[in-house]
Design a protein around this motif. Structure first.
Motif, mmCIF file in Angstrom:
data_model
loop_
_atom_site.group_PDB
_atom_site.id
_atom_site.type_symbol
_atom_site.label_atom_id
_atom_site.label_comp_id
_atom_site.label_asym_id
_atom_site.label_seq_id
_atom_site.Cartn_x
_atom_site.Cartn_y
_atom_site.Cartn_z
ATOM 1 N N ASP A 63 4.117 5.875 1.699
ATOM 2 C CA ASP A 63 4.756 5.196 0.657
ATOM 3 C C ASP A 63 6.405 5.281 1.002
ATOM 4 N N HIS A 112 -1.119 3.427 5.046
ATOM 5 C CA HIS A 112 0.367 3.536 4.863
ATOM 6 C C HIS A 112 0.775 4.859 4.452
ATOM 7 N N HIS A 148 -2.185 7.454 3.838
ATOM 8 C CA HIS A 148 -3.161 7.380 3.034
ATOM 9 C C HIS A 148 -3.583 5.991 2.850
HETATM 10 FE FE LIG Z 1 0.498 4.505 -1.192
#
Ligand SMILES: [Fe+2]
Ligand SMILES: O=C(O)CCC(=O)C(=O)O
Length: 361
Positions: A229, A227, A284
């Motif tokens: 952020d 994902h 990440h």
């Molecule tokens: Fe994250």
């Protein structure tokens, strides 16, 4: 042997408890098919994420050079290790111990904080509508910490007092650090200071503590689904020195060797949108191992709920049209939590189509 059902937290199971059971094969719900977990290491040929020195950013003779480096790194990588960050090592070390102690508490204690039906905050994992989704090999504790009015009464205020107090100190130090970093990034982007303050000062802040137990089949599970952020910036602390964090660059997963005294700082989707695509959020994930648990603590720094997520007016002109839509922060956050984590797909939904058709999100 206890049945896994007895380890239920909200709509998921405590993976920490499950992992204590003798087990050769992990339960099917944790088996991850759609990610290439075998790309773990290509030896020394892989690039390493850049390092930024906070000391040099804020004082000394090389501030301009380091600011230019920060700018390039945010455009090119969207992630860096921050060294000499100036946050009290006493607070950081205490927090590391407290978080480990928290996860060592008996399950019944941690269950006081379990995620309630329809909520995303608390201890456990949210499983969305599709109950068949693969479950990450981890237990999490997510909560909104700012504005104070949004704190859930049964979460932060009810934590063991030593953890709560240390978290409070850590959060206030990190808030200052995050504002300094955001200020420098926006200075480098030549975005008006007032605009940045209107958006980020006293913004939404949240924390996620994650416990990844050792796994008998580590190559078959995901610790944390890939994902980016949905934040302005994220500051990640690796709590017990065990590695497992990876970033995707040019389609390749790179293991990050997090330095003992560093924070990992990454650009989130909101900053990619705010900078109209100049800065890049980075995909990440977290992997696990068969030997030792891993613990991390991520702090998320966001605009305030009353603001709008969208490209900065300073960066727009007829030659630079907006690449992303605008949406109220409140809606942005609730849309994010109604979807499964899936690479950078949430950010892509905010992108204005090349044909100019603005299909509302
Ligand atoms: Fe994250
Ligand atoms: O556990 C980690 O290393 C990564 C955590 C993370 O990416 C997150 O909580 O969003």
């Amino acid at each position: 042997m206890e049945s896994p059902k007895e380890h239920c937290i909200g709509s998921s199971l405590s993976v920490q408890e499950l992992a204590k059971e003798p087990m050769l094969l992990i339960p099917q719900r944790y088996v991850c098919f759609d990610e290439d977990l075998s790309i773990r290491s290509h030896g020394s040929s892989l690039p390493t994420i850049p390092t930024i020195d906070m000391d040099q950013l804020v004082s000394g003779e090389t501030t301009d050079l380091e600011l230019e480096k920060l700018h390039l790194v945010c455009k090119d990588w969207g992630i860096f290790q921050l060294v000499n960050h100036g946050v009290s090592s006493l607070v950081v070390e205490k927090l590391k111990n407290e978080v480990q102690e928290f996860y060592n508490l008996p399950l019944e204690e941690k269950m006081r904080y379990k995620i309630k039906a329809g909520d995303v905050e608390g201890y456990g994992q949210t499983i969305l509508k599709n109950e068949n989704q693969t479950v990450d090999w981890a237990d999490r504790f997510y909560m909104i910490t700012n504005p104070v009015t949004r704190r859930k009464a049964h979460l932060l205020p009810e934590l063991p007092s030593s953890l709560r107090e240390t978290l409070e100190s850590y959060m206030s130090e990190l808030q200052k650090l995050a504002m300094t970093l955001l200020g420098l990034m926006l200075k480098a982007l030549k975005i008006d200071k007032g605009e940045m303050e209107a958006m980020f000062e006293d913004g939404m802040q949240a924390v996620r503590m994650t416990y990844y137990p050792p796994c008998p089949q580590p190559k078959k599970v995901m610790g944390l689904t890939p994902h980016s952020d949905a934040t302005g910036i994220t500051i990640l602390l690796q709590v017990n020195g065990v590695q497992g964090f990876q970033v995707k660059r040019d389609g390749i997963w790179i293991p990050v060797n997090i330095l003992p005294d560093a924070f990992v700082v990454n650009v989130g989707d909101v900053l990619e949108i705010f900078s109209n695509g100049l800065y890049k959020s980075i995909e990440h994930r977290a992997t696990v191992n068969s030997e030792k648990e891993r613990i991390s603590l991520a702090m998320f720094f966001n605009p305030k709920f009353q603001s709008e997520v969208g490209p900065s007016a300073t960066l727009l002109d007829p030659q630079n049209p907006p690449l992303f839509k605008r949406v109220g922060m409140e809606k942005y956050v609730s849309d994010f939590f109604s979807r499964k984590l899936d690479g950078k797909s949430f950010l892509e939904r905010m992108r204005i189509a090349e044909n100019g058709v603005d299909d509302t999100i």
